[in-house]
Design an enzyme around this catalytic site. Structure first.
Site, PDB file in Angstrom:
ATOM      1  N   GLU A 150     -10.722   5.894 -65.182  1.00 36.40           N
ATOM      2  CA  GLU A 150     -12.227   6.699 -65.632  1.00 36.40           C
ATOM      3  C   GLU A 150     -11.808   8.946 -65.625  1.00 36.40           C
ATOM      4  OE1 GLU A 150     -15.334   5.736 -62.888  1.00 36.40           O
ATOM      5  OE2 GLU A 150     -15.603   4.270 -63.975  1.00 36.40           O
ATOM      6  N   ASN A 191      -7.790   2.914 -68.415  1.00 38.55           N
ATOM      7  CA  ASN A 191      -9.502   2.262 -68.708  1.00 38.55           C
ATOM      8  C   ASN A 191     -10.489   3.392 -67.702  1.00 38.55           C
ATOM      9  OD1 ASN A 191     -10.138  -0.087 -67.569  1.00 38.55           O
ATOM     10  ND2 ASN A 191     -10.973   0.888 -65.682  1.00 38.55           N
ATOM     11  N   GLU A 255     -14.603  -4.613 -68.220  1.00 40.57           N
ATOM     12  CA  GLU A 255     -15.412  -4.882 -67.260  1.00 40.57           C
ATOM     13  C   GLU A 255     -16.261  -5.429 -67.405  1.00 40.57           C
ATOM     14  OE1 GLU A 255     -15.745  -1.502 -64.296  1.00 40.57           O
ATOM     15  OE2 GLU A 255     -13.198  -1.205 -64.273  1.00 40.57           O
TER      16      GLU A 255
HETATM   17  C1  XIL Z   1     -17.636  -0.927 -58.359  1.00 43.03           C
HETATM   18  C2  XIL Z   1     -18.044  -2.395 -57.599  1.00 43.03           C
HETATM   19  O1  XIL Z   1     -18.343  -3.173 -58.841  1.00 43.03           O
HETATM   20  C3  XIL Z   1     -19.071  -1.958 -56.371  1.00 43.03           C
HETATM   21  O2  XIL Z   1     -18.731  -3.228 -55.726  1.00 43.03           O
HETATM   22  C4  XIL Z   1     -18.674  -0.941 -56.126  1.00 43.03           C
HETATM   23  O3  XIL Z   1     -19.571  -0.529 -54.837  1.00 43.03           O
HETATM   24  C5  XIL Z   1     -18.095   0.729 -56.409  1.00 43.03           C
HETATM   25  O4  XIL Z   1     -16.836  -0.248 -57.985  1.00 43.03           O
HETATM   26  N1  XIL Z   1     -16.058   0.544 -63.339  1.00 43.03           N
HETATM   27  C6  XIL Z   1     -15.329   0.370 -62.202  1.00 43.03           C
HETATM   28  C7  XIL Z   1     -15.345  -0.391 -61.060  1.00 43.03           C
HETATM   29  O5  XIL Z   1     -14.089   0.715 -62.129  1.00 43.03           O
HETATM   30  O6  XIL Z   1     -14.379  -0.210 -60.111  1.00 43.03           O
HETATM   31  C8  XIL Z   1     -16.863  -0.023 -60.581  1.00 43.03           C
HETATM   32  O7  XIL Z   1     -16.707  -0.910 -59.131  1.00 43.03           O
HETATM   33  C9  XIL Z   1     -17.759   0.110 -61.433  1.00 43.03           C
HETATM   34  C10 XIL Z   1     -17.570   0.914 -62.821  1.00 43.03           C
END
Ligand code: XIL
Length: 343
Positions: A150, A191, A255
């Protein structure tokens, strides 16, 4: 199961002789060159048999959902805690699952003891140490890393973050170089979210990846998070993945989840199924799409509930671990592409 069953699987639906044919799973229908993964919670993997059984039958890869994030790995300066990550990674390997490492540099996951008031040199050295120590520890055990996560803003420019402010834009190339030194065989990904379809942000990412590659930075892949909403498809996901692939990088869906505005209805579940299927089709349409990962596989433990009020039911399985139409849609997509080998 053999240790390195990561990508090659038994033939679809074939059981050991004398037994009824096994029900097809995502894992055994997936083309051998594409991993199918899920983000996982290591505690559930270790302790919950139903969670583990579904995870190991449908997925040949896992991404630790939180266990590799920096504040967990290094709760205090110089004190590493590998307990959760080691356990998860060993479990995955014991079940023949490849591990995708998530994530080394993320503005939203910086230990509280790291201070923005530090000098550039101190910030840089703490970041380098974290990247190199973590990648070195799992060298040969983690096939790919989200090196930076990000780093873009919605307008496609670099996101304002502690790293951009403290180190300037070169922190991205540095992180890739450090990770590559620590494990020259790991595939290194950039990513992001909101880049699955054509958008200003996706254009910014495209430009960034092209520049990094032109500078010889070891960026091997682009990860498309794909946190989506039922009923809204990204704009030309296939064309978008293809233009990145044309830069010479791998692509991956990293994701995927498809949240539903509550309450759930049959129609929304079908919209959700179509979108899961659409994203799988986009991935499989691109020869260098190396993996297709969902962010949690059961509604019983998805991050959506706590992060998106009013939304839920984003996964392939419901909270009783029953397969939803979305999982059927993925099976269908895979079945209709796979050409069974004559026996
Ligand atoms: C999220 C997890 O799913 C949660 O459990 C945590 O509280 C916060 O992070 N993008 C990402 C992930 O790259 O690392 C995030 O994961 C969701 C959004």
């Amino acid at each position: 199961m053999s240790g390195e069953r990561g990508v090659g699987q038994a033939e679809p639906g074939v059981a050991a002789s004398g037994q009824a044919p096994a029900a097809p799973t995502l894992r055994n229908l997936m083309p051998a060159n594409v991993r199918i993964g899920a983000a996982v919670d290591g505690r559930l993997y270790a302790a919950d048999a139903r969670y583990r059984d579904t995870l190991t039958s449908d997925f040949n890869a896992v991404t630790p959902e939180n266990a590799l994030k920096w504040p967990i790995l290094q709760p205090e300066p110089g004190r590493y805690d590998w307990t959760a990550s080691d356990e998860l990674i060993e479990l995955a390997r014991a079940n023949g699952q490849a591990v995708y490492g998530h994530t080394l540099v993320w503005h939203s996951s910086v230990p509280s003891w790291v201070s923005e008031s530090w000098s550039r040199e101190r910030l840089r050295s703490v970041l380098r140490e974290h990247v190199q120590t973590t990648v070195t520890r799992y060298r040969g055990k983690i096939w790919a890393w989200d090196v930076v996560n990000e780093v873009l803003a919605e307008d496609g420019k670099l996101r304002d973050s502690i790293w951009l402010r403290g180190l300037g834009p070169t922190y991205i190339a540095d992180a890739f170089r450090w990770a590559h030194e620590a494990d020259p065989d790991a595939r290194l990904f950039i990513n992001d979210y909101g880049v699955e379809g054509r958008s200003r942000k996706a254009d910014g990412l495209f430009k960034l990846v092209r520049e990094l590659r032109a500078q010889g930075v070891p960026v091997h892949g682009v990860g498309f998070q794909a946190h989506l909403r039922a009923g809204t498809a990204p704009n030309d996901a296939t064309g978008n993945l293809r233009r990145f692939a044309a830069l010479g990088v791998s692509v991956a869906i990293t994701e995927l989840d498809v949240r539903i505005a509550l309450p759930v209805s049959t129609e929304k579940l079908l919209d959700q199924a179509l979108l899961y299927q659409h994203m799988l089709r986009a991935c499989l349409a691109v020869p260098t799409c190396e993996s297709f990962t969902v962010w949690g596989f059961t509604d019983a433990s998805s991050w959506i509930t706590s992060h998106y009020p009013g939304y839920g039911a984003a996964c392939l399985y419901d909270s009783d671990m029953k397969p939803k139409p979305a999982r059927d849609a993925l099976l269908h997509e895979l079945r209709t592409r796979v050409t069974p080998t004559p026996s």
